[in-house]
Design a protein around this motif. Sequence first.
Motif, mmCIF file in Angstrom:
data_model
loop_
_atom_site.group_PDB
_atom_site.id
_atom_site.type_symbol
_atom_site.label_atom_id
_atom_site.label_comp_id
_atom_site.label_asym_id
_atom_site.label_seq_id
_atom_site.Cartn_x
_atom_site.Cartn_y
_atom_site.Cartn_z
ATOM 1 N N GLY A 23 5.170 1.467 -5.559
ATOM 2 C CA GLY A 23 4.410 1.356 -4.298
ATOM 3 C C GLY A 23 2.964 1.790 -4.412
ATOM 4 N N SER A 24 2.571 2.287 -5.574
ATOM 5 C CA SER A 24 1.166 2.721 -5.693
ATOM 6 C C SER A 24 0.708 2.704 -7.143
ATOM 7 N N LYS A 28 2.362 -0.149 -9.196
ATOM 8 C CA LYS A 28 2.185 -1.246 -8.229
ATOM 9 C C LYS A 28 1.492 -2.413 -8.952
ATOM 10 N N GLU A 32 3.038 -6.083 -9.386
ATOM 11 C CA GLU A 32 2.300 -7.255 -8.864
ATOM 12 C C GLU A 32 1.994 -8.255 -9.990
ATOM 13 N N LYS A 50 5.154 3.699 2.546
ATOM 14 C CA LYS A 50 4.234 3.325 1.457
ATOM 15 C C LYS A 50 4.717 2.051 0.757
ATOM 16 N N LEU A 51 6.027 1.960 0.542
ATOM 17 C CA LEU A 51 6.600 0.786 -0.132
ATOM 18 C C LEU A 51 6.412 -0.472 0.716
ATOM 19 N N LYS A 53 4.166 -1.088 2.952
ATOM 20 C CA LYS A 53 2.742 -1.479 2.951
ATOM 21 C C LYS A 53 2.393 -2.179 1.623
ATOM 22 N N ALA A 54 2.864 -1.587 0.535
ATOM 23 C CA ALA A 54 2.569 -2.169 -0.785
ATOM 24 C C ALA A 54 3.207 -3.553 -0.916
ATOM 25 N N GLU A 57 1.210 -6.096 0.984
ATOM 26 C CA GLU A 57 -0.024 -6.436 0.245
ATOM 27 C C GLU A 57 0.287 -7.377 -0.922
ATOM 28 N N MET A 58 1.361 -7.076 -1.627
ATOM 29 C CA MET A 58 1.711 -7.895 -2.798
ATOM 30 C C MET A 58 2.148 -9.303 -2.388
ATOM 31 N N THR A 199 -6.800 5.903 -9.970
ATOM 32 C CA THR A 199 -5.383 6.223 -9.751
ATOM 33 C C THR A 199 -5.223 7.670 -9.273
#
Length: 283
Positions: A23-24, A28, A32, A50-51, A53-54, A57-58, A199
Motif C-alpha cells: 500500500g505504500s 506499492k 503497480e 491506506k490499502l 487508497k493505494a 490510485e493503482m 520513501t
Amino acid sequence: MATSKIFRKDILKDKVAFVTGGGSGICKGMAEAMIRHGAKAVITSRSQEKLDKAAEEMRKQTGGEILAVAADVRKPEEIVNVVEKAIERFGKIDILVNGAAGNFLAPAETLSYRAFRTVIEIDLLGTYNTTKACFPYLKRSKGCIINVSATLHYQSTLYQSHVSAAKAGIDALSRNLAAEWGPYSIRVNSIAPGPIAGTEGVAKLLPSFAAESATRNIPLQRMGTISDVEQATIFLASDAASFITGQIIVVDGGESLRKVGVLPYPESVINPTNFSKKLSVKL
Ligand code: NAP
Ligand code: COA
C-alpha cells in the motif's frame, strides 16, 4: 525510466502477485509495475484505509485488478485470511513479494526488548508467515518469491542492529527456501535496495543533514528511485530469471561496495540528548 520502456507489456500476463507492504512506498511501486505488465495484484498491510487508497490510485494508473485486504504479517491467522481471499478472487498466486517492514533509528544501547522483537517479528517472522501461507499455492503455480531485503548488514550500520539482524535472517531464509523448494520449481530471490528517494525508509533513516553526503558516497552519484526497484522486480518475476534462484539483486548504485557511515559516532556517546533530538531517536 518506466519498466514499460524496457519490458514487454504482457510479460506478466495473467500472473497473480501477492504483495505485503503493497500500500505504500517501494512495494506499492513493485505491485503497480507488475500490474502494468499484465498481473493482477493482492496488496496487504495493517491499514485498510491506506490499502484502499493505494488500490484506487493503482486502478486509475493501470486499469488493472487489485484486491486490498488488511492483515498484520505478525499474525499468521490474518495472513491466511488474505491468502484465502486472494484464492477466492483470483484462484492462484504466482508471485509473492515480502516487503512489509518496520524501522526506526535507535542505538542498541537504548532499544527496548520489545522494540527489537517488534522489528524481527514484522520483517523476519512476517516474511516466514506469509511465505508459509502462500506456499501451497506457489507450489501449485511453480511460482516465485521476491523478498525485500537491504544492504545494512553487509558490514554494519549504526543504530540499525534490529533491522540488520532481521534482514540478515531474511537473506538466510531466502537461500534455504531456494534450495528446499527448487525441486518444486519455486524460485526464491531477494532485492536489496540502497537508499530509495521519496520513501518512508529514507525519511526515517536518513536525516536531512546527512542526505547530501550519503548521495556523494554512492558510486553512481544519485539516490535510487522506486522505478529502479520496479525494473529488478519485473526481471525477477518474469521468465527472464527462470534459472535464477537463491540470489540477492542489490539495487543500490554501488553504495554497499564502499559503505561509509553517514551518521555520527561520538555525539551519541558524548551528548545523547542532543543526538536524540537531531535524529528523532527515542532514547
Ligand atoms: P513503507 O512505505 O513504510 O513500507 C513498509 C510497508 O510495510 C508499509 O506499507 C506498511 O503498511 C507495511 N507494514 C508495516 N508493518 C506491517 C505489519 N506488521 N504487517 C503488515 N504490513 C506492515 O517503507 P519503504 O521505505 O517503501 O520500504 C519498503 C521495503 O523496502 C521494506 O522492506 C524496507 O525494509 C525495504 N527497504 C527500503 C529502503 C528505502 O530506502 N526506503 C532501503 C532498503 C530496504 P501499514 O502501515 O499499513 O502496515
Ligand atoms: N526508537 C526506539 N524504540 C521505538 C521507536 C523508536 N523510534 N519506535 C517504536 N519503538 C519501540 C516502542 O517504544 C515499543 O517498545 P516498548 O513497548 O518497549 O516501548 C516497540 O518499539 C513497538 O512499538 P509500537 O509502536 O507498539 O509498534 P507497532 O507495531 O505499532 O509499530 C514500528 C511498528 C515501531 C516499526 C512502526 O515504526 C511502524 O509501524 N513502521 C512501519 C513503517 C516503516 O517503519 N517503514 C520503514 C520501512 S524501512
